[in-house]
Structures are given as C-alpha cells and as structure tokens.
Design a protein around this motif. Structure first.
Motif, PDB file in Angstrom:
ATOM      1  N   VAL A  48       1.000  -1.100   0.147  1.00 17.19           N
ATOM      2  CA  VAL A  48      -0.166   0.157  -0.113  1.00 17.19           C
ATOM      3  C   VAL A  48       0.931   1.305  -0.031  1.00 17.19           C
ATOM      4  N   MET A  49       1.871   1.217   0.671  1.00 15.29           N
ATOM      5  CA  MET A  49       3.021   2.481   0.663  1.00 15.29           C
ATOM      6  C   MET A  49       3.465   2.807  -0.624  1.00 15.29           C
ATOM      7  N   GLY A  50       3.883   1.479  -1.258  1.00 17.62           N
ATOM      8  CA  GLY A  50       4.542   1.749  -2.594  1.00 17.62           C
ATOM      9  C   GLY A  50       3.451   2.456  -3.615  1.00 17.62           C
ATOM     10  N   ASP A  80      -0.516   9.674   8.309  1.00 16.39           N
ATOM     11  CA  ASP A  80      -1.811   9.697   9.381  1.00 16.39           C
ATOM     12  C   ASP A  80      -2.513   8.358   9.161  1.00 16.39           C
ATOM     13  N   ALA A  81      -2.287   7.811   8.104  1.00  7.59           N
ATOM     14  CA  ALA A  81      -3.018   6.638   7.925  1.00  7.59           C
ATOM     15  C   ALA A  81      -2.346   5.393   8.423  1.00  7.59           C
ATOM     16  N   LEU A  82      -0.975   5.483   8.369  1.00 12.68           N
ATOM     17  CA  LEU A  82      -0.119   4.605   9.117  1.00 12.68           C
ATOM     18  C   LEU A  82      -0.175   4.766  10.690  1.00 12.68           C
ATOM     19  N   ALA A  83      -0.171   5.841  11.188  1.00  8.54           N
ATOM     20  CA  ALA A  83      -0.564   6.115  12.641  1.00  8.54           C
ATOM     21  C   ALA A  83      -1.953   5.560  13.081  1.00  8.54           C
ATOM     22  N   THR A  84      -2.714   5.421  12.138  1.00  8.10           N
ATOM     23  CA  THR A  84      -4.008   4.888  12.486  1.00  8.10           C
ATOM     24  C   THR A  84      -4.034   3.353  12.389  1.00  8.10           C
ATOM     25  N   ALA A  85      -2.916   2.892  11.507  1.00  4.79           N
ATOM     26  CA  ALA A  85      -2.937   1.414  11.283  1.00  4.79           C
ATOM     27  C   ALA A  85      -2.049   0.943  12.672  1.00  4.79           C
ATOM     28  N   ALA A  86      -1.173   1.818  13.084  1.00  2.00           N
ATOM     29  CA  ALA A  86      -0.609   1.210  14.255  1.00  2.00           C
ATOM     30  C   ALA A  86      -1.508   1.324  15.742  1.00  2.00           C
ATOM     31  N   GLN A  87      -2.500   2.138  15.511  1.00  4.13           N
ATOM     32  CA  GLN A  87      -3.382   2.277  16.575  1.00  4.13           C
ATOM     33  C   GLN A  87      -4.052   0.879  16.663  1.00  4.13           C
ATOM     34  N   ALA A  88      -4.643   0.607  15.316  1.00  3.76           N
ATOM     35  CA  ALA A  88      -5.463  -0.741  15.281  1.00  3.76           C
ATOM     36  C   ALA A  88      -4.612  -1.973  15.651  1.00  3.76           C
ATOM     37  N   THR A  89      -3.453  -1.985  15.442  1.00  3.90           N
ATOM     38  CA  THR A  89      -2.496  -2.944  15.821  1.00  3.90           C
ATOM     39  C   THR A  89      -2.446  -3.254  17.317  1.00  3.90           C
ATOM     40  N   GLN A  90      -2.416  -1.848  17.860  1.00  4.89           N
ATOM     41  CA  GLN A  90      -2.252  -1.788  19.054  1.00  4.89           C
ATOM     42  C   GLN A  90      -3.669  -2.359  19.930  1.00  4.89           C
ATOM     43  N   HIS A 110       6.101 -11.202  17.609  1.00  3.28           N
ATOM     44  CA  HIS A 110       6.098 -10.935  16.093  1.00  3.28           C
ATOM     45  C   HIS A 110       5.433  -9.593  15.854  1.00  3.28           C
ATOM     46  N   SER A 111       4.188  -9.661  16.380  1.00  2.37           N
ATOM     47  CA  SER A 111       3.270  -8.339  15.927  1.00  2.37           C
ATOM     48  C   SER A 111       3.851  -7.162  16.493  1.00  2.37           C
ATOM     49  N   LEU A 112       4.561  -7.033  17.855  1.00  3.96           N
ATOM     50  CA  LEU A 112       5.078  -6.141  18.494  1.00  3.96           C
ATOM     51  C   LEU A 112       6.414  -5.629  17.775  1.00  3.96           C
ATOM     52  N   ASP A 113       7.284  -6.645  17.216  1.00 10.19           N
ATOM     53  CA  ASP A 113       8.235  -6.444  16.672  1.00 10.19           C
ATOM     54  C   ASP A 113       8.252  -5.737  15.137  1.00 10.19           C
ATOM     55  N   GLN A 114       7.101  -6.225  14.468  1.00 11.46           N
ATOM     56  CA  GLN A 114       6.741  -5.384  12.965  1.00 11.46           C
ATOM     57  C   GLN A 114       6.071  -3.946  13.617  1.00 11.46           C
ATOM     58  N   LEU A 115       5.185  -3.841  14.443  1.00 13.54           N
ATOM     59  CA  LEU A 115       5.061  -2.532  14.763  1.00 13.54           C
ATOM     60  C   LEU A 115       5.911  -1.558  15.316  1.00 13.54           C
ATOM     61  N   SER A 116       6.967  -2.171  15.780  1.00 14.42           N
ATOM     62  CA  SER A 116       8.183  -1.236  16.309  1.00 14.42           C
ATOM     63  C   SER A 116       9.019  -0.706  14.784  1.00 14.42           C
ATOM     64  N   THR A 117       8.875  -1.249  13.832  1.00 15.18           N
ATOM     65  CA  THR A 117       9.572  -1.102  12.713  1.00 15.18           C
ATOM     66  C   THR A 117       8.788   0.026  11.837  1.00 15.18           C
ATOM     67  N   LEU A 118       7.504   0.121  11.961  1.00 17.03           N
ATOM     68  CA  LEU A 118       6.653   0.816  10.922  1.00 17.03           C
ATOM     69  C   LEU A 118       7.118   2.013  10.748  1.00 17.03           C
ATOM     70  N   GLU A 119       7.606   2.946  11.784  1.00 18.67           N
ATOM     71  CA  GLU A 119       8.152   4.293  11.381  1.00 18.67           C
ATOM     72  C   GLU A 119       9.556   4.053  10.399  1.00 18.67           C
ATOM     73  N   GLY A 120      10.203   3.310  10.720  1.00 22.09           N
ATOM     74  CA  GLY A 120      11.527   2.934   9.951  1.00 22.09           C
ATOM     75  C   GLY A 120      11.219   2.648   8.444  1.00 22.09           C
ATOM     76  N   ASP A 121      10.073   1.571   8.446  1.00 22.17           N
ATOM     77  CA  ASP A 121       9.595   1.247   7.124  1.00 22.17           C
ATOM     78  C   ASP A 121       9.158   2.387   6.618  1.00 22.17           C
ATOM     79  N   PHE A 122       8.600   3.191   7.001  1.00 23.07           N
ATOM     80  CA  PHE A 122       7.882   4.458   6.278  1.00 23.07           C
ATOM     81  C   PHE A 122       9.032   5.464   5.854  1.00 23.07           C
ATOM     82  N   ILE A 123       9.862   5.483   6.711  1.00 25.65           N
ATOM     83  CA  ILE A 123      10.929   6.559   6.100  1.00 25.65           C
ATOM     84  C   ILE A 123      11.853   6.039   4.851  1.00 25.65           C
TER      85      ILE A 123
END
Length: 221
Positions: A48-50, A80-90, A110-123
């Motif tokens: 989706v990001m791509g 902002d959409a990714l932030a909402t996705a992070a909230q949904a994961t939380q 695994h879910s927490l690890d994936q969540l922790s990399t979300l900002e880095g993935d976006f950048i």
C-alpha cells in the motif's frame, strides 16, 4: 495481504490532481480503505505504501511549487493513515492478550516487532521513492525523509505510545502461557492480521467525515 494496487495508485493520483485543498485527508481515507481490506500485515503495508507513493508521484500538477506542496500533503495523509494502522495493531494486541488461548507469545512478539519497525519502514519507503524518481519530486521526497528522521512522524509517535503500553502486558502473558503450558492455534499470524484489519475498519469508519452525525440518533421531537 497481496492485492492489485493499480486501482489504488489511480485513486491517489486522482486525489492529488483534483484540488490542492484536502489532499492529505483524501489520501488518508484512500489509504485506510486499502489497508483495511483483507489482512493487515507487513507485506500489505509495504504494498500500500508503494502504491500511494507511485500514485502521488504520477499526479499531473502544472505548477512545480503546487506539485511540491501536493506531494507533501499526500505523504502527510499516508503518515496519518499509518498512525491509525498502528493504533489498530495496538488495539488488536490488547484484544489478543485477552484471548490468550488463541494467540502464542511468539506471535504477539512478532506483532510487536513488526509494529516497532513501522516508522522506519515508512522513512525507508520515502527514500526508496526518492531514488525511483528525479527532479523536484526527488528533492521533495528526500527532504521529507530527512525531516522524518530528525523530527519524527505521526506513525512513530503512535508506535512509541503503543509499545510503551503493550510491552509489559505481552510479557506477563508470555510468562503465564509458559507456566501454564497453554496450547495455541495454528496460523496465529494470519488470524492476528485479520483481527487487526477488522479493528482498522472500525477506526476508519469512525474517521469518515460526518460519521459522528450518522451514529447519533435524531433526538428532536
């Protein structure tokens, strides 16, 4: 989550071309709709990001300065959409902790690890998008990536809050499952991704313009 992203690219392109006002909101809505289909997992987020990056870059805007601002607004909508996705994961992790017989400690980690990399993935995706283009768009995306690294992002703020709240609870669940010898279901990752997507659909519906008015009953006599 694997999906045909050509339609998503076109939606974003049209949203950016349509009008300079409200680009961020339109891109956020389009992105949330795409993310909430199927399952919410790392592959789906990357796809989706791509697609959002490509659609925004393909937009035809006559004035260079306006195109720069439109691209910035589109990236803000994606953030902002990714932030909402992070909230949904939380929220999904919180629910999974309450359904401990269905989810293993490994899957929650695994879910927490994936969540922790979300900002880095976006950048990182911003950097990849910059390298894939040229001219003013390339300079704009590089500036956005650098600003995100130095100043943070909306998704990064949400992720840090979520990890702070969830880390201890997930650890306690892991210890309880280990001590109790809990047997868990197979395919927990897929189950969790579906759960997160369902939570995201609910959040996306609440964020739609006029949603609060639609939910409130008419109390006039």
């Amino acid at each position: 989550m694997t999906q045909d992203t050509s339609g998503l690219e076109r939606e974003v392109q049209v949203a950016v071309e349509a009008d300079s006002a409200g680009i961020a909101e339109r891109v956020r809505t389009i992105t949330l709709d795409a993310l909430s289909r199927g399952t919410l997992d790392a592959q789906g987020l990357r796809e989706v990001m791509g697609a959002v990056f490509r659609g925004a870059q393909q937009a035809r805007v006559d004035v260079d300065a306006r195109h720069t601002e439109a691209l910035k607004d589109a990236m803000r909508g994606l953030d902002d959409a990714l932030a909402t996705a992070a909230q949904a994961t939380q929220l999904a992790v919180q629910e999974a902790i309450g359904r401990s017989s269905e989810f293993s400690r490994e899957d929650l980690k695994h879910s927490l690890d994936q969540l922790s990399t979300l900002e880095g993935d976006f950048i990182a995706a911003l950097g990849d998008a910059a390298r894939a283009t040229s001219g003013q768009a390339q300079a704009t995306l590089r500036d956005l990536a650098e600003h995100a690294r130095s100043s943070g992002t909306a998704v990064g703020g949400r992720v840090r809050d979520a990890l702070g709240q969830l880390g201890q609870a997930a650890g306690e669940l892991a210890r309880a499952q280990f001590d109790g010898g809990v047997r868990t279901m197979r395919n927990q990752a897929e189950l969790f991704a579906s759960l997160a997507a369902g939570v995201l659909r609910g959040l996306a519906d609440r964020l739609q313009p006029g949603a609060s008015e639609q939910r409130e009953p008419d109390r006039r006599d």
